[in-house]
Design a protein around this motif. Sequence first.
Motif, PDB file in Angstrom:
ATOM      1  N   GLU A   1       0.830  -1.216   0.000  1.00  0.00           N
ATOM      2  CA  GLU A   1       0.000   0.000   0.000  1.00  0.00           C
ATOM      3  C   GLU A   1       0.858   1.257   0.000  1.00  0.00           C
ATOM      4  O   GLU A   1       0.439   2.303  -0.502  1.00  0.00           O
ATOM      5  N   TYR A   2       2.070   1.145   0.506  1.00  0.00           N
ATOM      6  CA  TYR A   2       2.990   2.281   0.500  1.00  0.00           C
ATOM      7  C   TYR A   2       3.716   2.401  -0.843  1.00  0.00           C
ATOM      8  O   TYR A   2       4.371   3.405  -1.109  1.00  0.00           O
ATOM      9  N   GLY A   3       3.616   1.370  -1.661  1.00  0.00           N
ATOM     10  CA  GLY A   3       4.283   1.377  -2.962  1.00  0.00           C
ATOM     11  C   GLY A   3       5.517   0.505  -3.037  1.00  0.00           C
ATOM     12  O   GLY A   3       6.235   0.525  -4.048  1.00  0.00           O
ATOM     13  N   GLY A   4       5.765  -0.254  -1.983  1.00  0.00           N
ATOM     14  CA  GLY A   4       6.924  -1.134  -1.972  1.00  0.00           C
ATOM     15  C   GLY A   4       6.531  -2.576  -2.211  1.00  0.00           C
ATOM     16  O   GLY A   4       5.368  -2.905  -2.478  1.00  0.00           O
ATOM     17  N   ARG A   5       7.492  -3.459  -2.077  1.00  0.00           N
ATOM     18  CA  ARG A   5       7.262  -4.890  -2.266  1.00  0.00           C
ATOM     19  C   ARG A   5       8.232  -5.644  -1.379  1.00  0.00           C
ATOM     20  O   ARG A   5       9.398  -5.260  -1.248  1.00  0.00           O
ATOM     21  N   ILE A   6       7.740  -6.702  -0.751  1.00  0.00           N
ATOM     22  CA  ILE A   6       8.591  -7.577   0.048  1.00  0.00           C
ATOM     23  C   ILE A   6       8.336  -9.009  -0.372  1.00  0.00           C
ATOM     24  O   ILE A   6       7.169  -9.430  -0.519  1.00  0.00           O
ATOM     25  N   VAL A   7       9.415  -9.756  -0.612  1.00  0.00           N
ATOM     26  CA  VAL A   7       9.309 -11.166  -1.000  1.00  0.00           C
ATOM     27  C   VAL A   7      10.293 -11.969  -0.166  1.00  0.00           C
ATOM     28  O   VAL A   7      11.351 -11.473   0.227  1.00  0.00           O
ATOM     29  N   SER A   8       9.935 -13.206   0.114  1.00  0.00           N
ATOM     30  CA  SER A   8      10.814 -14.096   0.869  1.00  0.00           C
ATOM     31  C   SER A   8      12.038 -14.465   0.048  1.00  0.00           C
ATOM     32  O   SER A   8      11.952 -14.646  -1.170  1.00  0.00           O
ATOM     33  N   LEU A   9      13.159 -14.564   0.720  1.00  0.00           N
ATOM     34  CA  LEU A   9      14.344 -15.169   0.131  1.00  0.00           C
ATOM     35  C   LEU A   9      14.451 -16.601   0.623  1.00  0.00           C
ATOM     36  O   LEU A   9      13.913 -16.950   1.677  1.00  0.00           O
ATOM     37  N   ASP A  10      15.136 -17.411  -0.117  1.00  0.00           N
ATOM     38  CA  ASP A  10      15.292 -18.824   0.238  1.00  0.00           C
ATOM     39  C   ASP A  10      16.728 -19.061   0.708  1.00  0.00           C
ATOM     40  O   ASP A  10      17.675 -18.712   0.002  1.00  0.00           O
ATOM     41  N   PRO A  11      16.929 -19.603   1.909  1.00  0.00           N
ATOM     42  CA  PRO A  11      15.934 -20.167   2.806  1.00  0.00           C
ATOM     43  C   PRO A  11      15.434 -19.188   3.874  1.00  0.00           C
ATOM     44  O   PRO A  11      14.386 -19.377   4.453  1.00  0.00           O
ATOM     45  N   ILE A  12      16.241 -18.141   4.183  1.00  0.00           N
ATOM     46  CA  ILE A  12      15.831 -17.163   5.197  1.00  0.00           C
ATOM     47  C   ILE A  12      16.000 -15.770   4.610  1.00  0.00           C
ATOM     48  O   ILE A  12      16.538 -15.586   3.521  1.00  0.00           O
ATOM     49  N   GLY A  13      15.515 -14.760   5.348  1.00  0.00           N
ATOM     50  CA  GLY A  13      15.629 -13.396   4.880  1.00  0.00           C
ATOM     51  C   GLY A  13      14.479 -13.013   3.964  1.00  0.00           C
ATOM     52  O   GLY A  13      13.629 -13.844   3.600  1.00  0.00           O
ATOM     53  N   ALA A  14      14.434 -11.735   3.603  1.00  0.00           N
ATOM     54  CA  ALA A  14      13.433 -11.224   2.677  1.00  0.00           C
ATOM     55  C   ALA A  14      14.043 -10.053   1.921  1.00  0.00           C
ATOM     56  O   ALA A  14      14.960  -9.392   2.407  1.00  0.00           O
ATOM     57  N   GLN A  15      13.531  -9.825   0.719  1.00  0.00           N
ATOM     58  CA  GLN A  15      14.032  -8.742  -0.125  1.00  0.00           C
ATOM     59  C   GLN A  15      12.963  -7.675  -0.266  1.00  0.00           C
ATOM     60  O   GLN A  15      11.791  -7.980  -0.482  1.00  0.00           O
ATOM     61  N   VAL A  16      13.398  -6.417  -0.141  1.00  0.00           N
ATOM     62  CA  VAL A  16      12.492  -5.274  -0.211  1.00  0.00           C
ATOM     63  C   VAL A  16      12.864  -4.419  -1.420  1.00  0.00           C
ATOM     64  O   VAL A  16      14.048  -4.147  -1.645  1.00  0.00           O
ATOM     65  N   SER A  17      11.866  -4.018  -2.190  1.00  0.00           N
ATOM     66  CA  SER A  17      12.092  -3.115  -3.317  1.00  0.00           C
ATOM     67  C   SER A  17      11.024  -2.034  -3.292  1.00  0.00           C
ATOM     68  O   SER A  17       9.994  -2.167  -2.622  1.00  0.00           O
ATOM     69  N   GLY A  18      11.264  -0.947  -4.006  1.00  0.00           N
ATOM     70  CA  GLY A  18      10.278   0.125  -4.117  1.00  0.00           C
ATOM     71  C   GLY A  18      10.264   1.091  -2.947  1.00  0.00           C
ATOM     72  O   GLY A  18       9.402   1.959  -2.886  1.00  0.00           O
ATOM     73  N   ILE A  19      11.184   0.945  -2.000  1.00  0.00           N
ATOM     74  CA  ILE A  19      11.305   1.877  -0.867  1.00  0.00           C
ATOM     75  C   ILE A  19      12.655   2.563  -0.981  1.00  0.00           C
ATOM     76  O   ILE A  19      13.700   1.908  -0.974  1.00  0.00           O
ATOM     77  N   ASP A  20      12.641   3.867  -1.111  1.00  0.00           N
ATOM     78  CA  ASP A  20      13.830   4.655  -1.401  1.00  0.00           C
ATOM     79  C   ASP A  20      14.591   4.968  -0.110  1.00  0.00           C
ATOM     80  O   ASP A  20      14.146   5.783   0.708  1.00  0.00           O
ATOM     81  N   LEU A  21      15.735   4.341   0.060  1.00  0.00           N
ATOM     82  CA  LEU A  21      16.543   4.599   1.251  1.00  0.00           C
ATOM     83  C   LEU A  21      17.158   5.993   1.229  1.00  0.00           C
ATOM     84  O   LEU A  21      17.575   6.499   2.276  1.00  0.00           O
ATOM     85  N   ALA A  22      17.203   6.611   0.050  1.00  0.00           N
ATOM     86  CA  ALA A  22      17.789   7.942  -0.059  1.00  0.00           C
ATOM     87  C   ALA A  22      16.806   9.052   0.285  1.00  0.00           C
ATOM     88  O   ALA A  22      17.198  10.217   0.387  1.00  0.00           O
ATOM     89  N   SER A  23      15.529   8.707   0.475  1.00  0.00           N
ATOM     90  CA  SER A  23      14.541   9.731   0.806  1.00  0.00           C
ATOM     91  C   SER A  23      14.756  10.225   2.237  1.00  0.00           C
ATOM     92  O   SER A  23      15.007   9.436   3.154  1.00  0.00           O
ATOM     93  N   GLU A  24      14.656  11.530   2.424  1.00  0.00           N
ATOM     94  CA  GLU A  24      14.805  12.074   3.775  1.00  0.00           C
ATOM     95  C   GLU A  24      13.556  11.848   4.620  1.00  0.00           C
ATOM     96  O   GLU A  24      13.580  12.056   5.833  1.00  0.00           O
ATOM     97  N   THR A  25      12.466  11.428   3.978  1.00  0.00           N
ATOM     98  CA  THR A  25      11.226  11.124   4.693  1.00  0.00           C
ATOM     99  C   THR A  25      11.094   9.620   4.861  1.00  0.00           C
ATOM    100  O   THR A  25      11.055   8.875   3.888  1.00  0.00           O
ATOM    101  N   ALA A  26      11.045   9.175   6.085  1.00  0.00           N
ATOM    102  CA  ALA A  26      10.938   7.742   6.361  1.00  0.00           C
ATOM    103  C   ALA A  26       9.536   7.241   6.025  1.00  0.00           C
ATOM    104  O   ALA A  26       8.563   8.007   6.071  1.00  0.00           O
ATOM    105  N   PRO A  27       9.388   5.975   5.681  1.00  0.00           N
ATOM    106  CA  PRO A  27       8.053   5.398   5.509  1.00  0.00           C
ATOM    107  C   PRO A  27       7.246   5.529   6.795  1.00  0.00           C
ATOM    108  O   PRO A  27       7.803   5.700   7.893  1.00  0.00           O
ATOM    109  N   PRO A  28       5.911   5.439   6.711  1.00  0.00           N
ATOM    110  CA  PRO A  28       5.070   5.492   7.917  1.00  0.00           C
ATOM    111  C   PRO A  28       5.463   4.411   8.913  1.00  0.00           C
ATOM    112  O   PRO A  28       5.961   3.349   8.540  1.00  0.00           O
ATOM    113  N   ARG A  29       5.226   4.681  10.190  1.00  0.00           N
ATOM    114  CA  ARG A  29       5.604   3.733  11.225  1.00  0.00           C
ATOM    115  C   ARG A  29       4.963   2.369  11.008  1.00  0.00           C
ATOM    116  O   ARG A  29       5.588   1.329  11.288  1.00  0.00           O
ATOM    117  N   ALA A  30       3.729   2.337  10.486  1.00  0.00           N
ATOM    118  CA  ALA A  30       3.068   1.043  10.251  1.00  0.00           C
ATOM    119  C   ALA A  30       3.854   0.204   9.253  1.00  0.00           C
ATOM    120  O   ALA A  30       3.939  -1.029   9.380  1.00  0.00           O
TER     121      ALA A  30
END
Length: 338
Positions: free
Chosen positions: A21-50
């Motif tokens: 809903e924020y515009g990002g995507r999270i998918v599981s990695l195999d066997p552990i971990g997860a990958q996040v895309s669509g969230i800009d780490l360079a933005s000075e505004t953090a994503p909502p706390r939720a």
Amino acid sequence: MPAAPTKPRPLDPSHVSAVEEYGGRIVSLDPIGAQVSGIDLASETAPPRAVLDALEHEMAHRGFLVFKNDTQISAEDFLRASCWWGGRELHSTHGVHPATPGGNRDIFRLSNDRRHGIPDVGPQWHNDGSFLPATFSHSGYHIIRPAERGGGTHFAHQGLAFEALPEDRQERWSRLSSVNSASGVVHPLVHTHPVSGQKCIWLHLGMTGAVIEKLPDRDGFSLLCANELKQLCHEYNDVLNAGLETGYAVAYEYEENDCVFIDNLAVAHRAAPEAHMPVEQQGLRIMHRSTVKGVQPLAPDFGLPLHVNIDGPNPIGEGVWQGGGVGFRWEEGIPMRN
């Protein structure tokens, strides 16, 4: 050693929805971990706390998150994103390498070439900040230059490793507490993760000066002797290594611009052996690490104190009681710098 293969739980659909809903995507990695895309780490505004809470919960269950970046982000961007988690502020206790951008004290710059960063760090399984009562809640790893011929980081899920232990080992390890060889801080060998609720094992294989055992059948404590402590360290090493074959650990190879954030109470890590090989063999490797303030002490059970004088007299009885920056050497000849 594992009693049975163990796997992390699937991503929580409500967390996936919050990220999408924020515009990002999270998918599981195999066997552990997860990958996040669509969230800009360079933005000075953090994503909502939720959104951040959803990501932090998935990190607790799956161990770590990988953020893929199309371009190299700045050191400031990386450090700002590091504060999205846990204690939400940096807690930096390391030295500063001369090549660190701007001499920033919050960046721990690592390399296989001492001209570019601090070499030979983290060869054994460990968790960052084990010398603190409230260990770092999270750590971040920003790959500045991945080595051309490999040299990543091994991550092992400590909750799933606990589940893989035989019941008798689970019971005994739950009565053990480690003493950090540099600071004398005492941590339980088994703790309950504050977010996931999983029981997790915890032992720093490069900085342990003693292990205290609560006696099983009466009041009081004993210390592990040298042979017992060697056996414990080997068994701990073996169960985490086994995860690489059975599905609760991974040898992660970084790609250019990767940022990895780990839940430091949920996963142990170590540098892959290739990460310390000479530049002539592997190519130049440079990484920046961040560490985040802990939320609460990782306190021992059974009324043990948070801190003992590891450099003073042994207060318990016969057994290993060894101070100093490098801990008990559980195998001759192994590198132990952490």
